[in-house]
Design an enzyme around this catalytic site. Structure first.
Site, mmCIF file in Angstrom:
data_model
loop_
_atom_site.group_PDB
_atom_site.id
_atom_site.type_symbol
_atom_site.label_atom_id
_atom_site.label_comp_id
_atom_site.label_asym_id
_atom_site.label_seq_id
_atom_site.Cartn_x
_atom_site.Cartn_y
_atom_site.Cartn_z
ATOM 1 C CD GLN A 140 0.018 1.785 2.808
ATOM 2 O OE1 GLN A 140 -0.747 2.653 2.381
ATOM 3 N NE2 GLN A 140 1.121 2.074 3.498
ATOM 4 C CG ASN A 221 5.107 -0.976 1.293
ATOM 5 O OD1 ASN A 221 6.300 -1.281 1.353
ATOM 6 N ND2 ASN A 221 4.711 0.203 0.823
ATOM 7 C CD GLU A 222 7.640 2.665 2.363
ATOM 8 O OE1 GLU A 222 8.869 2.700 2.183
ATOM 9 O OE2 GLU A 222 6.847 3.411 1.758
ATOM 10 C CG ASN A 275 11.081 3.685 5.593
ATOM 11 O OD1 ASN A 275 10.928 2.768 6.381
ATOM 12 N ND2 ASN A 275 10.399 3.785 4.474
ATOM 13 C CD GLU A 344 9.715 -0.420 -0.738
ATOM 14 O OE1 GLU A 344 9.997 0.798 -0.863
ATOM 15 O OE2 GLU A 344 8.560 -0.838 -0.657
ATOM 16 C CD1 TRP A 371 10.919 1.470 -5.996
ATOM 17 C CD2 TRP A 371 9.848 -0.170 -4.930
ATOM 18 N NE1 TRP A 371 9.604 1.553 -6.355
ATOM 19 C CE2 TRP A 371 8.926 0.542 -5.706
ATOM 20 C CE3 TRP A 371 9.387 -1.255 -4.172
ATOM 21 C CZ2 TRP A 371 7.565 0.225 -5.745
ATOM 22 C CZ3 TRP A 371 8.051 -1.570 -4.213
ATOM 23 C CH2 TRP A 371 7.150 -0.830 -4.990
#
Length: 495
Positions: A140, A221-222, A275, A344, A371
């Site tokens: 997402q 995701n994230e 991140n 990623e 990525w």
């Protein structure tokens, strides 16, 4: 796509968050011998992943996430076909993080779209037939298409009716009240959405639990913290949010998956500000207890991501910035009892940045997934066309970007009959050095050597503690541990 969607506060404060460098395992490190079975799948063994032959597997690969409906890559040359799987294998990439979109899996509440899963399965089978490890990723960005992102189906969007009037693009829409409210309602399990999310994952696990070359499930995701961002955007992170919302959701999904699949690795992700240098609270307040848990994390240098659009590369301080994130990851996996993978990084043409990430990854004996494989018209990308992130100039296999390949296609041990101790590859000189402690395994050590790219005149292979079984200048150096050897050392240099 990845990125940088947090405030500059972390950049300003992260320097005070520098921890000690992660410690490499000692020569006496042991791993459990019962973790692998007969089907080629990966299992966690300490911080490592091991295959069915009891070898420690190191992963170098790519992401493959098609974010547009029908949410899987089409069977065309610019999408993903057999030639793509061949290309990945032939260039030494042994893993793909393959996007599976919640909106595709469950287009209506409680309804599983088996045709969608079959569309994804076409790619899974192409990869598995080439011996490429597949991670299934519920991807997402910015929650859903309502906010110009992807991931959650329209029926799962609850922003309390806040109108979406302005499009600030990616990642700007994360910061809009309506997008944050949708995440807030998700974290609050409004309307029992967690059960639907869990059931979608159960359907995925039920379909692929016995799939050869499966390496598990990346749960979300994230994940964006919504309005909790204010408490999360600091070097120490937000333990309460991570425990009561993020970990609670992922643990709920984990429990569901374990009712249909007791063996494969389930990958937890930290919230998105990880991140950018914030610590994660996963496993901090509530211990995690699962034999096959993974920590999926990303490495993007926030200052560089902000400057790439202006043409800047090799941004100062990114080396230190990346190291903070790596150290935070080592701290997290030790606490969680998890294996680890950088799922990623990159997403740009910043070659020095790529060198920094993969060099640090080698030093910390950690694998990675770049990525992104192709541009694929990515709507949530640092580059709106997706082109800068790709390994190719136009999604054609004849247009590979050589400068990127020189960094990413590197000599590395794909499978080791032992415990890794140290690893390095010099991108400029192509000198490779590797040390490991032998252990019992039913297969040899296999080292990928990109002969055509890095060793056009062949290579010199120096080995102590093992016998070389492969032919001279083979693209895979095969080693058999010598009886009684306490350590194996490998050095590869250009001729």
């Amino acid at each position: 796509m990845r990125t940088f969607a947090t405030g500059l506060l972390i950049v300003l404060l992260a320097g005070c968050n520098r921890s000690e460098p992660a410690k490499l395992p000692s020569a006496g490190t042991t791993v459990r011998a019962e973790t692998a079975g007969t089907v080629p799948q990966l299992r966690r063994d300490g911080r490592w992943m091991v295959d069915e032959k009891q070898r420690v597997v190191l992963l170098h690969g790519v992401n493959g996430v098609w974010k547009l409906a029908p949410y899987f890559p089409p069977e065309v040359a610019a999408g993903f076909v057999a030639a793509d799987a061949d290309w990945l294998r032939d260039h030494g990439f042994n893993t793909v993080r393959l996007g599976v979109i919640f909106a595709g899996v469950m287009p209506a509440p409680g309804v599983i779209d088996s045709a969608y899963l079959d569309g994804v399965d076409r790619v899974v089978q192409l990869l598995a037939s080439r011996g490429i490890w597949v991670m299934l990723d519920f991807h997402q960005d910015m929650y859903s298409e309502r906010y110009e992102g992807e991931g959650f189906p329209a029926w799962a969007v609850n922003d309390d009716g806040i109108p979406h009037l302005n499009d600030f693009g990616f990642p700007g829409n994360y910061f809009t009240p309506e997008c944050s409210r949708a995440f807030d309602n998700f974290w609050a399990n409004t309307d029992g959405l967690w059960d639907h999310y869990r059931d979608a994952w159960k359907a995925v696990a039920a379909k692929w639990k016995d799939q050869p070359y499966l390496m598990g499930y990346d749960l979300i995701n994230e994940p964006w913290p919504g309005t909790d961002l204010a408490s999360c955007a600091n070097p120490f992170g937000c333990p309460l949010h991570d425990d009561r919302k993020l970990q609670a959701l992922q643990s709920h999904v984990l429990a569901g998956i374990r009712t249909v699949d007791t063996n494969n690795i389930v990958w937890f992700e930290p919230n998105l500000v990880f991140n950018s240098g914030a610590k994660t609270g996963l496993g901090l307040l509530t211990p995690l207890n699962d034999a096959n848990l993974g920590f999926s994390w990303h490495k993007y240098c926030l200052p560089a991501a902000l400057l790439h659009a202006q043409g800047f590369t090799d941004v100062p301080a990114c080396t230190q910035y990346h190291q903070i994130v790596s150290d935070n990851a080592e701290e997290a996996i030790a606490r969680m009892g998890a294996t680890t993978l950088i799922t990623e990084f990159g997403a740009s043409e910043d070659i020095p940045d790529l060198v920094q990430v993969v060099t640090q990854a080698d030093a910390q004996l950690t694998g990675w997934q770049y990525w992104h494989y192709k541009g694929w018209m990515d709507p949530t990308s640092e580059d709106p066309t997706g082109g800068a992130q790709s390994l190719f100039t136009d999604d054609d296999l004849n247009s590979a970007k050589r400068e990127k390949l020189l960094v990413l296609e590197r000599t590395y041990p794909q499978s080791t009959a032992g415990i890794p101790l140290s690893l390095s590859f010099n991108t400029a000189s192509a000198e490779f050095n590797y040390r490991y402690t032998p252990r019992t395994a039913t297969g040899p050590t296999e080292i990928y050597v990109p002969v055509a790219l890095h060793y056009p005149n062949g290579y010199a292979l120096e080995v102590s503690g093992a016998k070389v079984l492969s032919a001279e200048n083979a693209t895979r150096a095969i080693l058999e541990n010598s009886a009684g050897s306490a350590e194996v050392r490998v050095r590869i240099t250009r001729r």
